[in-house]
Design an enzyme around this catalytic site. Sequence first.
Site, PDB file in Angstrom:
ATOM      1  N   LEU A 153       0.831  -1.207   0.000  1.00  0.00           N
ATOM      2  CA  LEU A 153       0.000   0.000   0.000  1.00  0.00           C
ATOM      3  C   LEU A 153       0.864   1.255   0.000  1.00  0.00           C
ATOM      4  CD1 LEU A 153       0.079   1.506   3.001  1.00  0.00           C
ATOM      5  CD2 LEU A 153      -1.402  -0.367   3.617  1.00  0.00           C
ATOM      6  N   CYS A 207       9.206   4.206   4.588  1.00  0.00           N
ATOM      7  CA  CYS A 207       9.589   2.986   3.878  1.00  0.00           C
ATOM      8  C   CYS A 207      10.866   3.107   3.041  1.00  0.00           C
ATOM      9  CB  CYS A 207       8.434   2.518   2.999  1.00  0.00           C
ATOM     10  SG  CYS A 207       7.040   1.958   3.986  1.00  0.00           S
TER      11      CYS A 207
END
Length: 446
Positions: A156, A266
């Site tokens: 996601l 991330c």
Amino acid sequence: MRVTVFGIGYVGLVQAAVLADVGHDVFCVDINAEKIEGLKAGNIPIFEPDLDGLVERNLKEGRLHFTTDAKAGVLHAAIQFIAVGTPPDEDGSADLKYVTAVARTIAQHMDRPQVIVNKSTVPVGTADLVAEVVGRTLAEAGRQIGFEVVSNPEFLKEGSAVADCMRPDRIIVGTSSKDAEMLLRQLYAPFNRNHEKMIVMDARSAELTKYAANAMLATKISFMNEMAGIADRLGADIEWVRKGIGSDPRIGYSFIYPGIGYGGSCFPKDVQALIRTAEKAGVTPTVLSAVEERNTAQKQVLFDKIAQYFGSELKGKTFALWGLAFKPNTDDMREAPSRVIMEALWNAGAKVRAYDPEAMHETARIYGVRSDLDLVGTREEALKGADALIIATEWKVFQSADFETIKAQLKHPVIFDGRNIYDPAFMQAQGFDYFAIGRGERRKAS
Ligand SMILES: NC(=O)c1ccc[n+]([C@@H]2O[C@H](COP(=O)([O-])OP(=O)(O)OC[C@H]3O[C@@H](n4cnc5c(N)ncnc54)[C@H](O)[C@@H]3O)[C@@H](O)[C@H]2O)c1
């Protein structure tokens, strides 16, 4: 189906809500009691489009439960998701202490065979490590219960997390167990109707797939940022170059926007972790190291342009800053380029008047009260009496600005645009000195 999710952050909360929305009965376990109490009352701790309605509906319909009671969570289901954080430890490797803690918890309380699903981004070999921890914990208690550990990385994007989970491009499942595969096929069936999205492979390949995907995207960004630096020096406009190369289907338009570096929870940590993984495996990560180096340098580029424009005169100046989140549609400030810019300005003795549509609370939480930071309620308020405007996040609301107001409020009509949201020739015609990324410099006609 009954499912339990450990770790109710960006990934765990969205995944849990989406699974509940397709009819599963989901227990959400987190160690953060304040967060869980808030969620029980319907308070969503993060900003993510469409998430509040989704949580509210499924909470009301009784398919979503929030608890700090790990035992109740484990006993609820025969599928346990691990979605806790995997932050970098001192050398940049992924720190697996939260993952292994959950593995131990599951083993301590499980009373029937379990499929344990790793959703966190974890280095190659972590499925084996989790299996070892669960096996050892069971053995120490003298218990024998079957279990499988599956790697099921999450792809996601913050800012469109709900939509991404509702309509995933692919569902990567790393397992050699047919039973575990069948269980996940059943769980994900509502997301797999349109066409086959599940790609089943061994766990190690699944784990590496996640890092490879993020590293590839980070590489595209760093490559483009390097091109922007070259364009700046040579008088080319990187935005034309972007359109020129994006039109090649082998390259594509995604992730080739030049800017002030990638941030978020991330890319920075995953590129670093993959570098360490490669080194430990005896591979020299030439490309990955360059990607990271370029990104670190890129976060300084806008400040350097500011310092060059104002000379050594930054002390006592005030800068309006539009955008704090690391990208639009999120309140996430982790590794946000805005932080590097603010901190550089503070070090130079300047003040910042900042506005972001969603990340104000997060900024206040991180920096607390300080005399050189004003967090204001609107984009216009940020401009008042500032010496220049800096744009650090490409929120849509900044793209349609009132340039007359900007000019009237700023002491100097100068904009440093780290996201290339305006047209340089137009800005020059409006009477601004305008500096963007890889577009040369435009000063108003004198
Ligand atoms: N954020 C993203 O966009 C994204 C996308 C894909 C994958 N991932 C990966 O997913 C993982 C989670 O990321 P995130 O951004 O959701 O993290 P996060 O920091 O937002 O949330 C992690 C949660 O885990 C909880 N936690 C820690 N230890 C726990 C325990 N023992 N039991 C229960 N809960 C515990 C924390 O309290 C926190 O609420 C990371 O590995 C990340 O790399 C993140």
